[in-house]
Design a protein around this motif. Structure first.
Motif, mmCIF file in Angstrom:
data_model
loop_
_atom_site.group_PDB
_atom_site.id
_atom_site.type_symbol
_atom_site.label_atom_id
_atom_site.label_comp_id
_atom_site.label_asym_id
_atom_site.label_seq_id
_atom_site.Cartn_x
_atom_site.Cartn_y
_atom_site.Cartn_z
ATOM 1 N N ASP A 266 0.842 -1.187 0.000
ATOM 2 C CA ASP A 266 0.000 0.000 0.000
ATOM 3 C C ASP A 266 0.885 1.247 0.000
ATOM 4 O O ASP A 266 1.327 1.718 1.044
ATOM 5 C CB ASP A 266 -0.915 -0.018 1.228
ATOM 6 C CG ASP A 266 -2.007 1.041 1.167
ATOM 7 O OD1 ASP A 266 -2.031 1.793 0.177
ATOM 8 O OD2 ASP A 266 -2.812 1.113 2.110
ATOM 9 N N ASP A 275 -7.296 0.419 -5.420
ATOM 10 C CA ASP A 275 -7.635 0.447 -3.998
ATOM 11 C C ASP A 275 -8.027 -0.957 -3.555
ATOM 12 O O ASP A 275 -7.812 -1.936 -4.281
ATOM 13 C CB ASP A 275 -8.758 1.460 -3.721
ATOM 14 C CG ASP A 275 -10.019 1.182 -4.543
ATOM 15 O OD1 ASP A 275 -10.237 0.016 -4.956
ATOM 16 O OD2 ASP A 275 -10.798 2.119 -4.782
ATOM 17 N N ASP A 276 -8.604 -1.066 -2.363
ATOM 18 C CA ASP A 276 -8.961 -2.369 -1.814
ATOM 19 C C ASP A 276 -10.057 -3.084 -2.604
ATOM 20 O O ASP A 276 -10.313 -4.266 -2.375
ATOM 21 C CB ASP A 276 -9.413 -2.213 -0.356
ATOM 22 C CG ASP A 276 -8.231 -1.962 0.577
ATOM 23 O OD1 ASP A 276 -7.202 -2.644 0.411
ATOM 24 O OD2 ASP A 276 -8.328 -1.093 1.452
ATOM 25 N N ASP A 280 -5.513 -6.572 -3.321
ATOM 26 C CA ASP A 280 -5.327 -6.729 -1.874
ATOM 27 C C ASP A 280 -4.070 -5.957 -1.480
ATOM 28 O O ASP A 280 -2.976 -6.253 -1.974
ATOM 29 C CB ASP A 280 -5.194 -8.210 -1.523
ATOM 30 C CG ASP A 280 -6.531 -8.926 -1.594
ATOM 31 O OD1 ASP A 280 -7.220 -9.000 -0.570
ATOM 32 O OD2 ASP A 280 -6.893 -9.409 -2.694
ATOM 33 N N SER A 300 -10.782 -14.081 -1.039
ATOM 34 C CA SER A 300 -10.705 -12.788 -1.713
ATOM 35 C C SER A 300 -10.594 -13.000 -3.218
ATOM 36 O O SER A 300 -9.730 -13.747 -3.688
ATOM 37 C CB SER A 300 -9.488 -12.002 -1.220
ATOM 38 O OG SER A 300 -9.367 -10.780 -1.925
#
Length: 332
Positions: A266, A275-276, A280, A300
C-alpha cells in the motif's frame, strides 16, 4: 506531425521498465495511426525522449536548436532511484539534480501517474507535466491454456501446487527482501521471481538473497518473456508485488489485465486508481501473508474489478491521450 520516440542505450535498458515503456508507446501510436519513427536521423517535428544520458541531452539541444519540440518522459525520480544500485542512496540527491536539468529544459514532461507528477513538481520544476499511463495491450494477457501449460512445464509445477509470482529487478526498492520473508512463512507455496539485474551493480545484501539466502520454495527465474511469462501472469495463483516505490508499475497493469489476483504494498503511487476493491493491499510481511492466504483460500477475489482498472489504461485510451499531449505541445 511526425514523432521521434527515443531510447538511449536500448540494449542495456530493454529489460527495464523504461525499455518496456517505449515499446508500449510504439504500440499505442500504432493503434491510432500516429506517424512516428525511432531513428533520430529521420525527419520529425517532435521528439519524445525516454532516457537521460549524454546522447539524450545532445538530441534535446539539437532538436530545440532546429525548432523542434521536446517532451521528456518522467520515468525516473529521486525516490525510485533509491534502494536500487550500489551507492544509489548516497548519490540520489545528485541524481535528482541531474534529472532536473532535463526536466527544466524540455517543452513538456509526460509521466505515468498523478503521484509521479507531484514528485517532479516538488523538485521545483515549472515545465508543464501531463500524467499519461504507460498503458497495457489487453489482448496479450488473460487466461490462455497453451501459455499456462508452457509456464507449468517450464517450472515443473505439480498439479494442485500453489504458485505466487513477482516480476522486477533485483532491488530492495522492489521488495525482494520482503518477498523472501513472506515465502519463508508460507513453505507450502511456490514463489517465483521473474526478472534480473547484473549482480555486479547491486548491493551485497541483495546478491546474498538471490544467490543463497532464500528458502527452497523460492525460484529466481531470471529474465523470461513470451508465453512462459504471460502464462505465469494468468496461470499463477497470485501476483505479489511488494515494491516500495514506483512511478506506475507496468507489471501491475499486466497482472490486472491477466485477471490475476493482485497483492500489492500500500504505497502512494496507487492512490486514485488502485484500492482495496481492485487489489489486496498490505504494508508489512504479516499483512502480505494474510492477504495471500485470503487469495489462496478463495476468500478474496477482486479479479474483475482489477481488470476494469486495466481497461481504463488500455492502449486505445492511452494512445489518444499521448497524441493530445503531442498536439498541445506543438501549439505552444
Amino acid at each position: 506531425m511526425k514523432v521521434l520516440l527515443y531510447l538511449e542505450a536500448e540494449n542495456y535498458l530493454r529489460k527495464s521498465g523504461i525499455g518496456r515503456a517505449i515499446k508500449h508507446q510504439e504500440r499505442a501510436l500504432k493503434h491510432v495511426g500516429q506517424d512516428y519513427t525511432t531513428n533520430p536521423k529521420d525527419d520529425y517535428d517532435l521528439v519524445h525522449i525516454n532516457t537521460y544520458g549524454f546522447k539524450s541531452w545532445q538530441l534535446m539541444r539539437t532538436a530545440q536548436k532546429n525548432g523542434k519540440k521536446v517532451i521528456m518522459h518522467g520515468h525516473s525520480t529521486e525516490e525510485d532511484f533509491r534502494d536500487s544500485f550500489i551507492f544509489s542512496n548516497q548519490i540520489a540527491p545528485l541524481f535528482r539534480h541531474y534529472l532536473c536539468h532535463f526536466y527544466r529544459k524540455a517543452d513538456a514532461i509526460i509521466t505515468p501517474t498523478a503521484y509521479s507528477k507531484s514528485l517532479i513538481e516538488n523538485y521545483g520544476i515549472k515545465t508543464p507535466i501531463y500524467p499519461v499511463s504507460n498503458g497495457i495491450e489487453l489482448s496479450h494477457y488473460g487466461p490462455n491454456p497453451d501459455k499456462e501449460k508452457a509456464f507449468r512445464d517450464y517450472f515443473g509445477i505439480e498439479e494442485g501446487q500453489k504458485v505466487v509470482m513477482c516480476a522486477g529487478l533485483y532491488f530492495i526498492r522492489k521488495g525482494i527482501d520482503d518477498f523472501v520473508k513472506v515465502a519463508e512463512k508460507m513453505p507450502d507455496v511456490r514463489f517465483i521471481w521473474f526478472g534480473e539485474t547484473n549482480k555486479l551493480v547491486i548491493p551485497h545484501k541483495v546478491r546474498r538473497i538471490v544467490q543463497k539466502e532464500h528458502p527452497s520454495n523460492v525460484t529466481f527465474a531470471g529474465y523470461i518473456k513470451g508465453d512462459v511469462f504471460e502464462g505465469a501472469m494468468s496461470g499463477s495463483d497470485a501476483f505479489f508485488f511488494p515494491s516500495r516505490e514506483e512511478t506506475e508499475g507496468i507489471v501491475v497493469l499486466e497482472s490486472l489485465a491477466s485477471r490475476q489476483h493482485t497483492v500489492l504494498r500500500d504505497i502512494p503511487v496507487y492512490k486514485g486508481w488502485i484500492d482495496d476493491n481492485s487489489a489486496d493491499l498490505a504494508s508489512d510481511v504479516d499483512g502480505f501473508v494474510e492477504a495471500l492466504n485470503r487469495v489462496l483460500s478463495g476468500e478474496s477475489n477482486k479479479t474483475e474489478e482489477g481488470y476494469e482498472v486495466a481497461q481504463s489504461r488500455s492502449f486505445d485510451k492511452v494512445a489518444h491521450q499521448l497524441v493530445e499531449v503531442y498536439e498541445r505541445v506543438m501549439e505552444i
